[in-house]
Design a protein around this motif. Structure first.
Motif, PDB file in Angstrom:
ATOM      1  N   ALA A   1      -5.113   6.883   2.650  1.00 13.19           N
ATOM      2  CA  ALA A   1      -6.658   6.805   3.307  1.00 13.19           C
ATOM      3  C   ALA A   1      -7.785   6.510   2.799  1.00 13.19           C
ATOM      4  O   ALA A   1      -7.872   7.281   2.037  1.00 13.19           O
ATOM      5  N   ASN A   2      -8.891   5.759   3.521  1.00  8.46           N
ATOM      6  CA  ASN A   2     -10.034   5.105   2.476  1.00  8.46           C
ATOM      7  C   ASN A   2     -11.102   6.452   3.117  1.00  8.46           C
ATOM      8  O   ASN A   2     -11.170   6.988   3.838  1.00  8.46           O
TER       9      ASN A   2
ATOM     10  N   ALA B   1      -3.371   9.912   5.973  1.00  3.27           N
ATOM     11  CA  ALA B   1      -2.714   8.002   6.320  1.00  3.27           C
ATOM     12  C   ALA B   1      -3.314   7.446   7.581  1.00  3.27           C
ATOM     13  O   ALA B   1      -3.283   7.037   8.478  1.00  3.27           O
ATOM     14  N   ALA B   2      -4.469   8.589   7.878  1.00  2.00           N
ATOM     15  CA  ALA B   2      -5.133   8.182   9.078  1.00  2.00           C
ATOM     16  C   ALA B   2      -6.481   7.605   8.596  1.00  2.00           C
ATOM     17  O   ALA B   2      -6.349   6.877   7.320  1.00  2.00           O
TER      18      ALA B   2
ATOM     19  N   ASP C   1       0.345  12.881  14.808  1.00  2.00           N
ATOM     20  CA  ASP C   1      -0.900  11.109  14.877  1.00  2.00           C
ATOM     21  C   ASP C   1      -1.287  11.670  16.238  1.00  2.00           C
ATOM     22  O   ASP C   1      -0.721  13.058  17.029  1.00  2.00           O
TER      23      ASP C   1
ATOM     24  N   GLY D   1       1.023   5.557  10.906  1.00  2.00           N
ATOM     25  CA  GLY D   1       0.921   4.713  11.399  1.00  2.00           C
ATOM     26  C   GLY D   1       1.397   3.041  10.420  1.00  2.00           C
ATOM     27  O   GLY D   1       1.899   3.218  10.287  1.00  2.00           O
ATOM     28  N   GLN D   2       0.277   1.751   9.665  1.00  2.00           N
ATOM     29  CA  GLN D   2       1.289   1.154   9.426  1.00  2.00           C
ATOM     30  C   GLN D   2       2.026   1.706   7.711  1.00  2.00           C
ATOM     31  O   GLN D   2       2.734   1.193   7.309  1.00  2.00           O
ATOM     32  N   VAL D   3       0.784   2.024   7.555  1.00  2.00           N
ATOM     33  CA  VAL D   3       1.399   2.506   5.846  1.00  2.00           C
ATOM     34  C   VAL D   3       1.845   4.116   5.868  1.00  2.00           C
ATOM     35  O   VAL D   3       3.026   4.134   4.930  1.00  2.00           O
TER      36      VAL D   3
ATOM     37  N   THR E   1       1.214  -0.871  -0.260  1.00  2.00           N
ATOM     38  CA  THR E   1       0.309   0.356   0.171  1.00  2.00           C
ATOM     39  C   THR E   1       0.483   1.055  -0.317  1.00  2.00           C
ATOM     40  O   THR E   1       0.492   2.000  -0.890  1.00  2.00           O
TER      41      THR E   1
HETATM   42  N1  LIG Z   1      -3.178  -1.095   5.590  1.00  2.00           N
HETATM   43  C1  LIG Z   1      -2.955  -1.839   4.419  1.00  2.00           C
HETATM   44  O1  LIG Z   1      -2.678  -2.284   3.753  1.00  2.00           O
HETATM   45  C2  LIG Z   1      -4.462  -0.140   3.385  1.00  2.00           C
HETATM   46  C3  LIG Z   1      -5.014  -0.295   2.299  1.00  2.00           C
HETATM   47  C4  LIG Z   1      -5.635   0.576   1.654  1.00  2.00           C
HETATM   48  C5  LIG Z   1      -5.924   1.886   2.514  1.00  2.00           C
HETATM   49  N2  LIG Z   1      -5.761   2.227   4.266  1.00  2.00           N
HETATM   50  C6  LIG Z   1      -5.922   3.120   4.334  1.00  2.00           C
HETATM   51  O2  LIG Z   1      -4.891   4.138   4.853  1.00  2.00           O
HETATM   52  C7  LIG Z   1      -5.319   4.729   6.029  1.00  2.00           C
HETATM   53  C8  LIG Z   1      -4.285   4.105   7.031  1.00  2.00           C
HETATM   54  O3  LIG Z   1      -3.885   2.773   7.048  1.00  2.00           O
HETATM   55  P1  LIG Z   1      -3.211   1.814   8.194  1.00  2.00           P
HETATM   56  O4  LIG Z   1      -2.932   0.604   8.067  1.00  2.00           O
HETATM   57  O5  LIG Z   1      -1.784   2.688   8.229  1.00  2.00           O
HETATM   58  O6  LIG Z   1      -4.536   2.360   9.746  1.00  2.00           O
HETATM   59  P2  LIG Z   1      -2.831   2.097  11.749  1.00  2.00           P
HETATM   60  O7  LIG Z   1      -3.908   2.254  12.172  1.00  2.00           O
HETATM   61  O8  LIG Z   1      -1.856   1.494  11.939  1.00  2.00           O
HETATM   62  O9  LIG Z   1      -2.950   3.525  11.323  1.00  2.00           O
HETATM   63  C9  LIG Z   1      -3.572   4.996  11.624  1.00  2.00           C
HETATM   64  C10 LIG Z   1      -3.108   5.550  12.070  1.00  2.00           C
HETATM   65  O10 LIG Z   1      -3.807   7.164  12.292  1.00  2.00           O
HETATM   66  C11 LIG Z   1      -3.474   8.196  13.125  1.00  2.00           C
HETATM   67  N3  LIG Z   1      -4.543   8.439  13.515  1.00  2.00           N
HETATM   68  C12 LIG Z   1      -5.581   8.144  13.666  1.00  2.00           C
HETATM   69  N4  LIG Z   1      -6.898   8.947  14.195  1.00  2.00           N
HETATM   70  C13 LIG Z   1      -5.864  10.603  13.715  1.00  2.00           C
HETATM   71  C14 LIG Z   1      -6.065  12.002  13.413  1.00  2.00           C
HETATM   72  N5  LIG Z   1      -7.250  12.652  13.311  1.00  2.00           N
HETATM   73  N6  LIG Z   1      -5.296  12.379  12.677  1.00  2.00           N
HETATM   74  C15 LIG Z   1      -3.838  12.097  12.887  1.00  2.00           C
HETATM   75  N7  LIG Z   1      -3.422  10.923  13.175  1.00  2.00           N
HETATM   76  C16 LIG Z   1      -4.678  10.152  13.273  1.00  2.00           C
HETATM   77  C17 LIG Z   1      -3.575   6.715  14.085  1.00  2.00           C
HETATM   78  O11 LIG Z   1      -2.931   7.134  15.572  1.00  2.00           O
HETATM   79  C18 LIG Z   1      -2.535   5.622  13.619  1.00  2.00           C
HETATM   80  O12 LIG Z   1      -1.173   5.786  13.472  1.00  2.00           O
HETATM   81  C19 LIG Z   1      -6.663   3.614   6.810  1.00  2.00           C
HETATM   82  O13 LIG Z   1      -7.506   4.976   6.052  1.00  2.00           O
HETATM   83  C20 LIG Z   1      -6.686   2.772   5.903  1.00  2.00           C
HETATM   84  O14 LIG Z   1      -8.480   2.222   5.260  1.00  2.00           O
HETATM   85  C21 LIG Z   1      -5.098   0.498   4.491  1.00  2.00           C
END
Ligand SMILES: NC(=O)c1ccc[n+]([C@@H]2O[C@H](COP(=O)([O-])OP(=O)(O)OC[C@H]3O[C@@H](n4cnc5c(N)ncnc54)[C@H](O)[C@@H]3O)[C@@H](O)[C@H]2O)c1
Length: 340
Positions: A255-256, A232-233, A199, A178-180, A146
């Protein structure tokens, strides 16, 4: 008009919880999508989420050039429910039965609230559960691909704006580490970008320090002057109000559901802020699941499919300009054309 091919709603015989599977379309192939385990005011809210998210999966697969359709499962928990280990296991055995009953038209993966271990439990009841733990033949964390796709998108977006993909000394704000987002921030720092990050988890400040990035509070981040803003949140960052206050040239992030409603795409276009449609940018995760887990393809193949998201975006921007539409409208039209 009801647009979904098939919706299953049943009570899990072990857990007593509702299990919802919405298959939006199998026009391009069997439908893929994660299983969301989340708290909702009522099961109807979970059903609404499954209908909306499954349609988004259809668009995402179509936009990424994948021969898969879109689906989503939701297991709505009543508010304040805490699942113990045994009940959780019962939930995912029930989920496995629901998936198996669809005969492979729906291929299930992880989503918010579910883990590779949960899918492994479901696997006891169905061969159509994927994203398994690496120790059980799964292909591991999807967020790496991603991030690869999102980075290619940021480069393509900046190239469209500035004529060069180089991000050296460009001001980039990443919201969510986060992860991405964490992986993306590392790549951006390596590319020489001047990073601002945020974050809601203060523990992520450590990464900011390591990367030499400036830390701001989450409320301030969207309006920090930037060349590229990277959501990316969680979803819903871009309301009409936020869109009118942004201080950036382009937006491209994983972010979705970034737009609070479709009209925000017009507000961004009117302000000449280039917005990369989220369902195009973040297809690296579904590329991971379909190429590596379902088709048993190689990492090289999946990696180049994720990199190709950048090329797809460049074509999309050109199409949007040529047809006088926003990139969002052009992306929707192109995806729908592939499906019909
Ligand atoms: N992981 C994937 O492979 C993947 C694939 C497609 C889409 N996405 C989308 O990407 C986004 C991130 O995914 P992820 O897997 O990294 O999720 P994650 O939960 O690992 O990371 C999200 C991060 O955002 C932070 N956060 C939450 N609300 C916040 C705010 N209001 N302000 C600032 N930071 C905030 C959280 O503390 C966390 O560190 C999501 O919208 C997810 O749907 C992820």
């Amino acid at each position: 008009m009801f647009a979904h091919e098939h919706v299953t709603l049943r009570t899990g015989e072990r857990s007593g919880l509702p299990i919802i599977v919405a298959i939006h379309s199998t026009a391009l192939g069997d439908a893929v999508g994660g299983c969301r385990l989340w708290s909702y005011p009522g099961w109807r809210d979970g059903l609404a989420d499954a209908l909306r998210l499954s349609e988004a999966m259809t668009l995402k697969c179509a936009a990424a050039g994948l021969d898969f359709g879109g689906a989503k499962a939701v297991i709505p928990l009543p508010p304040d429910t805490v699942l113990g280990r045994r009940r959780r296991e019962a939930v995912f055995l029930d989920f496995g039965d629901a998936v198996q009953s669809l005969g492979g038209r729906y291929r299930a993966g992880e989503d918010v609230g579910t883990t590779a271990e949960d899918l492994w439990v479901a696997r006891q009841r169905t061969q159509w559960a994927y994203c398994l733990p690496e120790g059980h033949g799964g292909s591991g964390e999807p967020s790496e691909l991603t991030a690869v796709g999102a980075f290619a998108s940021i480069e393509a977006t900046w190239r469209h704006v500035a004529g060069t993909a180089s991000l050296a000394r460009r001001r980039v704000t990443v919201i969510g580490l986060g992860q991405v987002g964490g992986r993306l921030a590392r790549r951006l720092a390596d590319a020489g970008a001047e990073l601002t990050v945020t974050d809601i988890d203060p523990g992520r400040r450590l990464l900011a320090e390591e990367l030499g990035a400036k830390w701001v509070e989450p409320e301030a981040a969207p309006t920090v002057p930037a060349d590229v803003l990277v959501p990316a949140a969680l979803g819903g960052l871009l309301s009409r109000d936020v869109a009118t206050r942004l201080n950036c040239t382009a937006i491209a992030g994983p972010a979705n559901n970034q737009l609070q409603d479709d009209s925000v795409a017009e507000v961004l276009a009117a302000r000449e802020i280039l917005w990369a449609p989220d369902f195009v940018v973040n297809a690296g995760g579904v590329i991971h699941g379909t190429i590596l887990d379902i088709r048993g393809g190689t990492w090289t193949e999946a990696h180049s499919a994720a990199r190709a998201i950048g090329t797809r975006l460049t074509e999309l921007y050109r199409l949007a300009e040529a047809t006088g539409r926003t990139p969002y409208a052009a992306a929707l039209a192109a995806a729908r054309q592939r499906i019909h």
